[in-house]
Motif scaffolding. Sequence first.
Motif, PDB file in Angstrom:
ATOM      1  N   GLY A  90       0.810  -1.207   0.000  1.00  0.00           N
ATOM      2  CA  GLY A  90       0.000   0.000   0.000  1.00  0.00           C
ATOM      3  C   GLY A  90       0.844   1.258   0.000  1.00  0.00           C
ATOM      4  O   GLY A  90       0.483   2.279  -0.608  1.00  0.00           O
ATOM      5  N   HIS A  91       1.978   1.196   0.677  1.00  0.00           N
ATOM      6  CA  HIS A  91       2.901   2.321   0.744  1.00  0.00           C
ATOM      7  C   HIS A  91       3.420   2.641  -0.661  1.00  0.00           C
ATOM      8  O   HIS A  91       3.452   3.811  -1.073  1.00  0.00           O
ATOM      9  CB  HIS A  91       4.060   1.945   1.667  1.00  0.00           C
ATOM     10  N   TYR A  92       3.834   1.591  -1.386  1.00  0.00           N
ATOM     11  CA  TYR A  92       4.312   1.814  -2.754  1.00  0.00           C
ATOM     12  C   TYR A  92       3.179   2.252  -3.667  1.00  0.00           C
ATOM     13  O   TYR A  92       3.359   3.132  -4.517  1.00  0.00           O
ATOM     14  CB  TYR A  92       4.979   0.557  -3.334  1.00  0.00           C
ATOM     15  N   ARG A  93       2.011   1.637  -3.508  1.00  0.00           N
ATOM     16  CA  ARG A  93       0.883   1.961  -4.396  1.00  0.00           C
ATOM     17  C   ARG A  93       0.530   3.452  -4.298  1.00  0.00           C
ATOM     18  O   ARG A  93       0.259   4.102  -5.316  1.00  0.00           O
ATOM     19  CB  ARG A  93      -0.326   1.110  -4.002  1.00  0.00           C
ATOM     20  N   ALA A  94       0.573   4.010  -3.089  1.00  0.00           N
ATOM     21  CA  ALA A  94       0.284   5.435  -2.926  1.00  0.00           C
ATOM     22  C   ALA A  94       1.324   6.278  -3.660  1.00  0.00           C
ATOM     23  O   ALA A  94       1.002   7.321  -4.246  1.00  0.00           O
ATOM     24  CB  ALA A  94       0.250   5.792  -1.445  1.00  0.00           C
ATOM     25  N   PHE A  95       2.594   5.824  -3.616  1.00  0.00           N
ATOM     26  CA  PHE A  95       3.644   6.534  -4.346  1.00  0.00           C
ATOM     27  C   PHE A  95       3.364   6.516  -5.849  1.00  0.00           C
ATOM     28  O   PHE A  95       3.412   7.562  -6.512  1.00  0.00           O
ATOM     29  CB  PHE A  95       5.008   5.892  -4.073  1.00  0.00           C
ATOM     30  N   ALA A  96       3.091   5.343  -6.415  1.00  0.00           N
ATOM     31  CA  ALA A  96       2.875   5.220  -7.858  1.00  0.00           C
ATOM     32  C   ALA A  96       1.665   6.035  -8.307  1.00  0.00           C
ATOM     33  O   ALA A  96       1.697   6.680  -9.362  1.00  0.00           O
ATOM     34  CB  ALA A  96       2.704   3.752  -8.233  1.00  0.00           C
ATOM     35  N   ASP A  97       0.610   6.013  -7.501  1.00  0.00           N
ATOM     36  CA  ASP A  97      -0.587   6.785  -7.858  1.00  0.00           C
ATOM     37  C   ASP A  97      -0.281   8.285  -7.889  1.00  0.00           C
ATOM     38  O   ASP A  97      -0.761   9.005  -8.767  1.00  0.00           O
ATOM     39  CB  ASP A  97      -1.708   6.502  -6.867  1.00  0.00           C
ATOM     40  N   THR A  98       0.499   8.753  -6.930  1.00  0.00           N
ATOM     41  CA  THR A  98       0.824  10.179  -6.868  1.00  0.00           C
ATOM     42  C   THR A  98       1.791  10.579  -7.973  1.00  0.00           C
ATOM     43  O   THR A  98       1.654  11.650  -8.577  1.00  0.00           O
ATOM     44  CB  THR A  98       1.414  10.533  -5.494  1.00  0.00           C
ATOM     45  N   TYR A  99       2.766   9.719  -8.268  1.00  0.00           N
ATOM     46  CA  TYR A  99       3.714  10.021  -9.340  1.00  0.00           C
ATOM     47  C   TYR A  99       3.022  10.005 -10.702  1.00  0.00           C
ATOM     48  O   TYR A  99       3.352  10.798 -11.583  1.00  0.00           O
ATOM     49  CB  TYR A  99       4.874   9.017  -9.320  1.00  0.00           C
ATOM     50  N   GLY A 100       2.085   9.062 -10.859  1.00  0.00           N
ATOM     51  CA  GLY A 100       1.350   8.971 -12.108  1.00  0.00           C
ATOM     52  C   GLY A 100       1.853   7.908 -13.067  1.00  0.00           C
ATOM     53  O   GLY A 100       1.396   7.841 -14.226  1.00  0.00           O
ATOM     54  N   TRP A 101       2.735   7.033 -12.607  1.00  0.00           N
ATOM     55  CA  TRP A 101       3.245   5.945 -13.450  1.00  0.00           C
ATOM     56  C   TRP A 101       3.755   4.844 -12.534  1.00  0.00           C
ATOM     57  O   TRP A 101       4.478   5.112 -11.574  1.00  0.00           O
ATOM     58  CB  TRP A 101       4.374   6.452 -14.347  1.00  0.00           C
ATOM     59  N   ASP A 102       3.374   3.606 -12.841  1.00  0.00           N
ATOM     60  CA  ASP A 102       3.709   2.454 -11.988  1.00  0.00           C
ATOM     61  C   ASP A 102       4.786   1.620 -12.668  1.00  0.00           C
ATOM     62  O   ASP A 102       4.532   0.952 -13.671  1.00  0.00           O
ATOM     63  CB  ASP A 102       2.454   1.618 -11.739  1.00  0.00           C
ATOM     64  N   VAL A 103       5.996   1.655 -12.133  1.00  0.00           N
ATOM     65  CA  VAL A 103       7.107   0.940 -12.750  1.00  0.00           C
ATOM     66  C   VAL A 103       6.895  -0.569 -12.730  1.00  0.00           C
ATOM     67  O   VAL A 103       7.422  -1.296 -13.587  1.00  0.00           O
ATOM     68  CB  VAL A 103       8.437   1.322 -12.063  1.00  0.00           C
ATOM     69  N   THR A 104       6.094  -1.094 -11.789  1.00  0.00           N
ATOM     70  CA  THR A 104       5.908  -2.548 -11.703  1.00  0.00           C
ATOM     71  C   THR A 104       5.046  -3.085 -12.849  1.00  0.00           C
ATOM     72  O   THR A 104       5.033  -4.291 -13.087  1.00  0.00           O
ATOM     73  CB  THR A 104       5.268  -2.961 -10.360  1.00  0.00           C
ATOM     74  N   ARG A 105       4.353  -2.213 -13.545  1.00  0.00           N
ATOM     75  CA  ARG A 105       3.519  -2.635 -14.674  1.00  0.00           C
ATOM     76  C   ARG A 105       4.271  -2.538 -16.008  1.00  0.00           C
ATOM     77  O   ARG A 105       3.705  -2.823 -17.061  1.00  0.00           O
ATOM     78  CB  ARG A 105       2.241  -1.790 -14.733  1.00  0.00           C
TER      79      ARG A 105
END
Length: 301
Positions: free
Chosen positions: A234-249
């Motif tokens: 959840g901690h990482y997911r909040a980061f990716a959502d705020t940045y606007g791009w998910d490196v894990t995808r």
Amino acid sequence: MKEAVPAPGGYDEYEMYQVLERACTGVGLDSRGACLLRGHTNAVLLLETEQVVVKIARRGSRIDDVARTVAFVRWLMDVGFPTVPLHHVDQPVVVDGHAVTFWTYLPQPERPVAAERLAKPLYALHTLPSPGLAFPEHDNIRAIRRSLSAITCLPPDSVRFLSGEADRLEAELSGVGFALGKGLIQGDPQHRNALHTSDGDAVLCDWDTIACGQPEWDLVTVEVHCRRFGYGQGHYRAFADTYGWDVTRWPGYRTLASIRELRMITTNARKVHHAPASLAEVQKRVEGLRNQDDRLQWNIL
């Protein structure tokens, strides 16, 4: 057997405080009562009476590299970027070939900056115009090989294993197609390389690893820290959502994450002779890598 005493920044205690005292005297600061904050890479000390943080660059650091970092942070301050500010003295100060810098002290609560709070400053960094300074090209593989050549704490078969991993991942990296535009990257963005401000915002710090490179390297570093150090998905997911791009995808994620983890292992293995108590953690990480355990929890070093 008595455990060896850690050497902050590669200095013994007497030398570190001698360098500190001479550097502070040179800029009119009082070094009495200074306390060590961090020492695994650079020696970082707090002048409590001055409310200034002093960073003595790790033994062997190039003066030109430290001077470039100072020039870059001054530029960031001029453009209003969220960075921990330099203290208002001429710097770096050089003492017997060791570069010393001075920073504004920002008192911190016990909790580190949440990953989500790193997102906007990182995005801003990745989209900054060029400051007109010559930065090195980011190269994790080269850094890994440099560390491998200096490791003395692990048996030869472990070093050969790590070297084989570097070979495998370098070959994989040659086939990775990056998705984001190249630019400035922090190089080691993580919870401890950002600080809370008094008004509740967050600023980036520790600019030693600033480089030209792919933003994907910064983003995967945040993901690795969230996953390995117990912050949770959840901690990482909040980061990716705020940045606007998910490196894990992104298809190159697994390769970059593995390279980032290998660099973290080899860098800490290289530093064990300066921090002997870290050996058990390094050995645990190597064993986890052998077992391909990408969920093994690591301890902060």
